[in-house]
Design an enzyme around this catalytic site. Structure first.
Site, short mmCIF file in Angstrom:
data_model
loop_
_atom_site.label_atom_id
_atom_site.label_comp_id
_atom_site.label_asym_id
_atom_site.label_seq_id
_atom_site.Cartn_x
_atom_site.Cartn_y
_atom_site.Cartn_z
N TRP A 122 -11.55 2.30 -10.22
CA TRP A 122 -12.69 2.45 -9.32
C TRP A 122 -13.65 3.55 -9.77
O TRP A 122 -14.74 3.65 -9.27
CB TRP A 122 -12.23 2.69 -7.88
CG TRP A 122 -11.29 3.85 -7.72
CD1 TRP A 122 -11.64 5.14 -7.44
CD2 TRP A 122 -9.87 3.85 -7.84
NE1 TRP A 122 -10.52 5.93 -7.38
CE2 TRP A 122 -9.42 5.17 -7.62
CE3 TRP A 122 -8.94 2.85 -8.11
CZ2 TRP A 122 -8.07 5.50 -7.67
CZ3 TRP A 122 -7.61 3.20 -8.15
CH2 TRP A 122 -7.18 4.50 -7.93
N ASN A 181 0.80 -1.23 0.00
CA ASN A 181 0.00 0.00 0.00
C ASN A 181 0.83 1.28 0.00
O ASN A 181 0.29 2.36 -0.13
CB ASN A 181 -0.95 0.00 1.20
CG ASN A 181 -2.03 -1.05 1.06
OD1 ASN A 181 -2.43 -1.40 -0.05
ND2 ASN A 181 -2.49 -1.58 2.17
N ARG A 239 18.41 2.07 -15.00
CA ARG A 239 19.75 1.51 -14.80
C ARG A 239 20.08 0.54 -15.93
O ARG A 239 21.18 0.57 -16.50
CB ARG A 239 19.80 0.78 -13.46
CG ARG A 239 21.14 0.12 -13.17
CD ARG A 239 21.10 -0.68 -11.88
NE ARG A 239 20.83 0.19 -10.75
CZ ARG A 239 20.07 -0.15 -9.70
NH1 ARG A 239 19.51 -1.34 -9.64
NH2 ARG A 239 19.88 0.70 -8.72
N LYS A 291 6.28 1.89 -5.78
CA LYS A 291 6.34 0.63 -6.53
C LYS A 291 6.79 0.88 -7.97
O LYS A 291 7.73 0.25 -8.45
CB LYS A 291 4.97 -0.06 -6.49
CG LYS A 291 4.58 -0.50 -5.09
CD LYS A 291 3.18 -1.06 -5.03
CE LYS A 291 2.08 -0.04 -5.18
NZ LYS A 291 1.96 0.90 -4.05
N THR A 292 6.12 1.79 -8.64
CA THR A 292 6.49 2.12 -10.03
C THR A 292 7.84 2.82 -10.05
O THR A 292 8.68 2.54 -10.92
CB THR A 292 5.41 3.01 -10.67
OG1 THR A 292 4.18 2.27 -10.71
CG2 THR A 292 5.80 3.44 -12.06
N THR A 293 8.07 3.72 -9.14
CA THR A 293 9.33 4.45 -9.09
C THR A 293 10.52 3.50 -8.97
O THR A 293 11.53 3.65 -9.66
CB THR A 293 9.32 5.45 -7.92
OG1 THR A 293 8.19 6.33 -8.07
CG2 THR A 293 10.59 6.26 -7.87
N PHE A 329 -8.59 5.60 -13.67
CA PHE A 329 -8.75 4.96 -12.37
C PHE A 329 -9.88 3.94 -12.41
O PHE A 329 -11.04 4.29 -12.64
CB PHE A 329 -9.04 6.02 -11.29
CG PHE A 329 -7.92 6.99 -11.11
CD1 PHE A 329 -6.74 6.62 -10.49
CD2 PHE A 329 -8.04 8.29 -11.58
CE1 PHE A 329 -5.70 7.52 -10.32
CE2 PHE A 329 -7.02 9.20 -11.42
CZ PHE A 329 -5.84 8.80 -10.79
N LYS A 382 3.82 4.03 -1.29
CA LYS A 382 4.23 4.62 -2.56
C LYS A 382 5.60 4.09 -2.96
O LYS A 382 6.35 3.63 -2.13
CB LYS A 382 4.28 6.14 -2.45
CG LYS A 382 2.90 6.74 -2.18
CD LYS A 382 2.86 8.21 -2.35
CE LYS A 382 3.19 8.69 -3.72
NZ LYS A 382 2.42 8.19 -4.83
N GLU A 429 1.30 -1.62 -12.71
CA GLU A 429 -0.10 -1.73 -12.24
C GLU A 429 -0.74 -3.04 -12.70
O GLU A 429 -1.96 -3.15 -12.79
CB GLU A 429 -0.94 -0.54 -12.71
CG GLU A 429 -0.35 0.82 -12.45
CD GLU A 429 -0.33 1.24 -10.98
OE1 GLU A 429 -0.68 0.42 -10.12
OE2 GLU A 429 0.05 2.38 -10.71
#
Length: 176
Positions: free
Chosen positions: A72, A15, A29, A19-21, A70, A17, A107
């Site tokens: 949802w 949950n 790299r 993950k994508t970063t 989104f 922040k 995602e």
């Protein structure tokens, strides 16, 4: 312990922040080392122009977003589901070809979690991919089957968030 090299399946979930970063940090790299890289984004709007997709365009990194925003907030879940399935078919083709060294499925845990794409189908594809292809999968609620299969799983945990603590909204360049 073996010293064998092989392509890894990496899952960034949880949950918190980042993950994508984190996935894009690895991608960048690898790109810097001359590796062939590619990103597929699920759910994010097809025409989205976030900072990371703009940077990828400047660096000539193949980037494909397919979704209606989104999940949802979707007014047509059948269409949302169909877009995720269509993106998966594109990913599957790329995963089985020997054209890349690192592929990010951003995602991607959501269509798996919602049952739109069967986890077993994904695992079969990952098993059949080229030996040295690294795959990084991001998103909350990673299914247990994917977690068990992956070589590396990191769970991002939110400790403190500026929106919840101070009402500060997401900011360009930092979060999108």
């Amino acid at each position: 312990m073996t010293r064998e090299r092989k392509g890894l399946v990496v899952v960034n979930t949880g949950n918190g922040k980042g993950k994508t970063t984190a996935a894009l940090g690895v991608l960048f790299r690898a790109w810097g080392r001359g590796m062939r890289v590619r990103v597929f984004q699920f759910l994010k709007h097809t025409g989205s122009r976030f900072g990371e997709s703009r940077a990828a365009e400047k660096l000539d990194i193949p980037w494909s977003a397919l979704g209606d925003g989104f999940t949802w907030l979707s007014k047509d879940m059948d269409r949302t589901r169909a877009l995720a399935r269509e993106q998966w078919e594109r990913c599957r083709e790329a995963l089985l070809a020997d054209d890349h060294d690192v592929i990010v499925l951003d995602e991607f845990t959501y269509p798996l979690h919602y049952g739109w794409i069967p986890v077993d189908e994904v695992l079969d594809t990952l098993r059949a991919r080229p030996h040295m292809l690294h795959v990084i999968i991001t998103g909350r609620n990673a299914p247990e089957g994917l977690i068990a299969f992956a070589d590396l799983v990191t769970e991002m945990r939110e400790v403190k968030h500026p929106f919840r603590e101070q009402g500060i909204k997401a900011q360009p360049g930092l979060e999108y």
